[in-house]
Design an enzyme around this catalytic site. Sequence first.
Site, PDB file in Angstrom:
ATOM      1  CD  GLU A 113     -64.936  -1.535  12.686  1.00  0.00           C
ATOM      2  OE1 GLU A 113     -65.134  -1.497  13.963  1.00  0.00           O
ATOM      3  OE2 GLU A 113     -64.336  -0.515  12.171  1.00  0.00           O
ATOM      4  CG  HIS A 241     -58.745  -5.519  17.948  1.00  0.00           C
ATOM      5  ND1 HIS A 241     -58.295  -6.027  17.163  1.00  0.00           N
ATOM      6  CD2 HIS A 241     -59.263  -4.272  17.764  1.00  0.00           C
ATOM      7  CE1 HIS A 241     -58.852  -5.763  16.081  1.00  0.00           C
ATOM      8  NE2 HIS A 241     -59.572  -4.530  16.360  1.00  0.00           N
ATOM      9  NE  ARG A 288     -63.323  -5.156  18.243  1.00  0.00           N
ATOM     10  CZ  ARG A 288     -63.036  -3.807  18.164  1.00  0.00           C
ATOM     11  NH1 ARG A 288     -62.707  -3.099  19.329  1.00  0.00           N
ATOM     12  NH2 ARG A 288     -62.812  -3.324  17.165  1.00  0.00           N
ATOM     13  CG  HIS A 349     -58.813  -2.753  21.313  1.00  0.00           C
ATOM     14  ND1 HIS A 349     -57.724  -1.974  20.580  1.00  0.00           N
ATOM     15  CD2 HIS A 349     -59.819  -2.207  20.766  1.00  0.00           C
ATOM     16  CE1 HIS A 349     -58.417  -1.112  19.831  1.00  0.00           C
ATOM     17  NE2 HIS A 349     -59.796  -1.420  19.884  1.00  0.00           N
ATOM     18  NE  ARG A 384     -64.779  -0.635  22.448  1.00  0.00           N
ATOM     19  CZ  ARG A 384     -64.155  -0.243  21.260  1.00  0.00           C
ATOM     20  NH1 ARG A 384     -64.688   0.602  20.401  1.00  0.00           N
ATOM     21  NH2 ARG A 384     -63.058  -0.790  21.053  1.00  0.00           N
TER      22      ARG A 384
HETATM   23  P1  FAD Z   1     -58.118   9.239  24.878  1.00  0.00           P
HETATM   24  O1  FAD Z   1     -58.096   9.627  23.427  1.00  0.00           O
HETATM   25  O2  FAD Z   1     -57.256   8.213  25.251  1.00  0.00           O
HETATM   26  O3  FAD Z   1     -57.446  10.500  25.504  1.00  0.00           O
HETATM   27  C1  FAD Z   1     -57.005  10.597  26.874  1.00  0.00           C
HETATM   28  C2  FAD Z   1     -56.371  11.743  27.247  1.00  0.00           C
HETATM   29  O4  FAD Z   1     -56.033  12.101  28.602  1.00  0.00           O
HETATM   30  C3  FAD Z   1     -54.839  11.843  26.572  1.00  0.00           C
HETATM   31  O5  FAD Z   1     -54.624  13.043  26.220  1.00  0.00           O
HETATM   32  C4  FAD Z   1     -53.914  11.528  27.707  1.00  0.00           C
HETATM   33  O6  FAD Z   1     -52.561  11.868  27.615  1.00  0.00           O
HETATM   34  C5  FAD Z   1     -54.678  12.254  28.713  1.00  0.00           C
HETATM   35  N1  FAD Z   1     -54.352  11.680  30.094  1.00  0.00           N
HETATM   36  C6  FAD Z   1     -54.517  10.455  30.706  1.00  0.00           C
HETATM   37  N2  FAD Z   1     -54.269  10.636  32.078  1.00  0.00           N
HETATM   38  C7  FAD Z   1     -53.935  11.898  32.143  1.00  0.00           C
HETATM   39  C8  FAD Z   1     -53.158  12.378  33.470  1.00  0.00           C
HETATM   40  N3  FAD Z   1     -52.960  11.830  34.585  1.00  0.00           N
HETATM   41  N4  FAD Z   1     -53.029  13.823  33.342  1.00  0.00           N
HETATM   42  C9  FAD Z   1     -53.033  14.393  32.142  1.00  0.00           C
HETATM   43  N5  FAD Z   1     -53.577  13.913  31.192  1.00  0.00           N
HETATM   44  C10 FAD Z   1     -54.004  12.715  31.102  1.00  0.00           C
HETATM   45  N6  FAD Z   1     -62.893   3.397  18.826  1.00  0.00           N
HETATM   46  C11 FAD Z   1     -63.714   3.362  18.084  1.00  0.00           C
HETATM   47  O7  FAD Z   1     -65.032   3.934  18.055  1.00  0.00           O
HETATM   48  N7  FAD Z   1     -63.289   3.355  16.836  1.00  0.00           N
HETATM   49  C12 FAD Z   1     -62.187   2.885  16.424  1.00  0.00           C
HETATM   50  O8  FAD Z   1     -61.858   2.578  15.121  1.00  0.00           O
HETATM   51  C13 FAD Z   1     -61.110   2.609  17.519  1.00  0.00           C
HETATM   52  N8  FAD Z   1     -59.934   2.216  16.735  1.00  0.00           N
HETATM   53  C14 FAD Z   1     -58.769   1.887  18.040  1.00  0.00           C
HETATM   54  C15 FAD Z   1     -57.692   1.822  17.772  1.00  0.00           C
HETATM   55  C16 FAD Z   1     -56.696   1.823  18.591  1.00  0.00           C
HETATM   56  C17 FAD Z   1     -55.239   1.435  18.124  1.00  0.00           C
HETATM   57  C18 FAD Z   1     -57.166   2.021  20.187  1.00  0.00           C
HETATM   58  C19 FAD Z   1     -55.971   2.114  21.176  1.00  0.00           C
HETATM   59  C20 FAD Z   1     -58.448   2.272  20.391  1.00  0.00           C
HETATM   60  C21 FAD Z   1     -59.333   2.348  19.041  1.00  0.00           C
HETATM   61  N9  FAD Z   1     -60.829   2.621  19.670  1.00  0.00           N
HETATM   62  C22 FAD Z   1     -61.539   2.888  18.685  1.00  0.00           C
HETATM   63  C23 FAD Z   1     -61.073   2.950  21.060  1.00  0.00           C
HETATM   64  C24 FAD Z   1     -61.043   4.685  21.153  1.00  0.00           C
HETATM   65  O9  FAD Z   1     -59.999   5.026  20.260  1.00  0.00           O
HETATM   66  C25 FAD Z   1     -60.812   5.092  22.339  1.00  0.00           C
HETATM   67  O10 FAD Z   1     -61.988   4.464  23.238  1.00  0.00           O
HETATM   68  C26 FAD Z   1     -61.278   6.615  22.447  1.00  0.00           C
HETATM   69  O11 FAD Z   1     -60.533   7.427  21.574  1.00  0.00           O
HETATM   70  C27 FAD Z   1     -61.001   7.213  23.778  1.00  0.00           C
HETATM   71  O12 FAD Z   1     -61.276   8.655  23.871  1.00  0.00           O
HETATM   72  P2  FAD Z   1     -60.993   9.438  25.003  1.00  0.00           P
HETATM   73  O13 FAD Z   1     -60.969  10.913  24.736  1.00  0.00           O
HETATM   74  O14 FAD Z   1     -61.534   8.895  26.148  1.00  0.00           O
HETATM   75  O15 FAD Z   1     -59.401   9.009  25.520  1.00  0.00           O
HETATM   76  C1  SIN Z   2     -60.667  -1.438  14.889  1.00  0.00           C
HETATM   77  O1  SIN Z   2     -60.508  -0.650  13.702  1.00  0.00           O
HETATM   78  O2  SIN Z   2     -60.475  -2.628  14.459  1.00  0.00           O
HETATM   79  C2  SIN Z   2     -60.954  -0.962  16.206  1.00  0.00           C
HETATM   80  C3  SIN Z   2     -62.046  -0.425  16.228  1.00  0.00           C
HETATM   81  C4  SIN Z   2     -62.788  -0.372  17.731  1.00  0.00           C
HETATM   82  O3  SIN Z   2     -61.960  -0.685  18.623  1.00  0.00           O
HETATM   83  O4  SIN Z   2     -63.775   0.210  17.613  1.00  0.00           O
END
Ligand code: FAD
Ligand code: SIN
Length: 519
Positions: A113, A241, A288, A349, A384
């Site tokens: 990427e 993004h 990015r 993003h 990032r």
């Molecule tokens: P999340 O996975 O967002 O989980 C947060 C949790 O907290 C959820 O369960 C939510 O419901 C809960 N929550 C929030 N507020 C509250 C509240 N007040 N009370 C109770 N529960 C709450 N990163 C990569 O490294 N590689 C990728 O390929 C990639 N692709 C991506 C594609 C997309 C479309 C997106 C949106 C992001 C992508 N990212 C990627 C970024 C990555 O997915 C996220 O940064 C990462 O998954 C965040 O994980 P997390 O556990 O911190 O939060």
């Molecule tokens: C993507 O698949 O382009 C998202 C990857 C990322 O946010 O790290």
Amino acid sequence: MQEKADVLIIGSGIAGLSYALKVAETGKVYIVTKSNEDESNTKYAQGGIAAVWHESDSIEKHIEDTLIAGANLCDPETVRIVVTEGTERVKELIELGTNFDKTQQGTYDLAKEGGHSAHRILHHKDITGYEIERALISQVSKHKNITVLDHHYAIDIITQHHLGQVVTSHTEDIKCFGAYILNTKTQKIDTVLAKVTLMATGGIGHVYATTTNPTIATGDGIAMVYRAKGRVRDMEFVQFHPTSLYNPGEHPSFLITEAIRGFGAVLKTTDGKEFMQKYDERLSLAPRDIVARAIDNELKMRGEDFVYLDCRHIERKAFIEHFPNIYNKCMSLGIDPFVKMIPVVPAMHYLCGGILVDKQARSSIGNLFAVGECACTGLHGANRLASNSLLEAVVFAHRAAETTKIILPDIGFEEKVPNWNAEGTEHAEEMVLITQSQREVQQIMSNYVGIVRSELRLKRAFDRLEIIYKENEALYDETTVTQKVGELRNLICIGYLIIKHAIRRKESVGLHYMVNYNK
Ligand code: FAD
Ligand code: SIN
């Protein structure tokens, strides 16, 4: 009602779930999550998880790529920790049942990427996050010590403030005793006391009008910590993004993974001409911030709403095999990627900043850890590197868990915590007021605090947000707390923090691009 858990985890994405599995042997663990248990940014991750895997790659190369993407504002020690420990943590995800794609030779199929100098992204087709979330939830559901409370919304963490003590940002020894949790099915607010609490609430996408994040991403954890006088940093570094699908009316925006550009797709303007050569020698695979800014500039110069991603030259079978989700989505909209180019536009993003944590994921508030997108470890600096965030989450979930196991035996429950006081807030606010204010916040942030900023735009954003803030605080004080009311309050707080930090940074760096300081 009052409940007790040794460990309270707020959020069920990769950060919350992987930490839960690691601390579950030490006692009773509650995971509260505000939507369905799998709904999270994690579930939508497409590209994959970066890790040094192949002998042609090296720790030093991954470190260097991360530092370069972060515009030299990364914490070098954190970068080394994440990259060095990352491979081991990814192996654990595999042991927990995550399936990453393999080549016909049986080795992992490593993608590339933007900003990466090597093929190092492990992935599951273009639905990597879905696969990781599936594997983790399946393990969590088998563990007798872990209880998942879905449709439970955390309103605020509990500190000495709730015991009637004065807590300011200068108070040295703020402690977290758990959180007030709203059951969104019964509308009852419970007091959950915990010895240790983990904030794992993810991102902030819905502060902006256009985002790839699902609707849960409202910055709740960061806002809760800020309200509790905990420390927050780097909020000005908001990552857009470059390529979300241009499909007016679709909200959130559907992501077109950067891995497609790693696979050979090329950015073009609507007249079919390549343009990235004007901006960066790495062309469509530049980091990015550079690609998003280049697209933004082309759109403004040309007065157009989207650019194209050209995949027509890519081998059909390989494309469909690698990106079935994107292929199906495009086809459902009448875009055959081998015949037509895919219209794309940047969308908010990822947030690089968040709750300030140390190398063990400890926040500035005692007994409160923060991991994942809501935390700021210093890994990302000003921007990032793609696919580094899933990696950061598993590395710091592990570190937080190791420290939790050490400190837990010496922590007791705080018994003097009062239940939620709903006095004077019996009034239910009309939904239209809430949705309208939310839209206003999103417009202000998108128009004035987006990819390209200026002092004038930031000042304007600040003044306008202040009006909404005052209106909303008055409303909050006399309204029954619902998830929507709480989320609006948090979105306003996050908008305020982004603007405040952006105004404070008097330079153009990484994702914080200011026309006033542009060299
Ligand atoms: P999340 O996975 O967002 O989980 C947060 C949790 O907290 C959820 O369960 C939510 O419901 C809960 N929550 C929030 N507020 C509250 C509240 N007040 N009370 C109770 N529960 C709450 N990163 C990569 O490294 N590689 C990728 O390929 C990639 N692709 C991506 C594609 C997309 C479309 C997106 C949106 C992001 C992508 N990212 C990627 C970024 C990555 O997915 C996220 O940064 C990462 O998954 C965040 O994980 P997390 O556990 O911190 O939060
Ligand atoms: C993507 O698949 O382009 C998202 C990857 C990322 O946010 O790290």
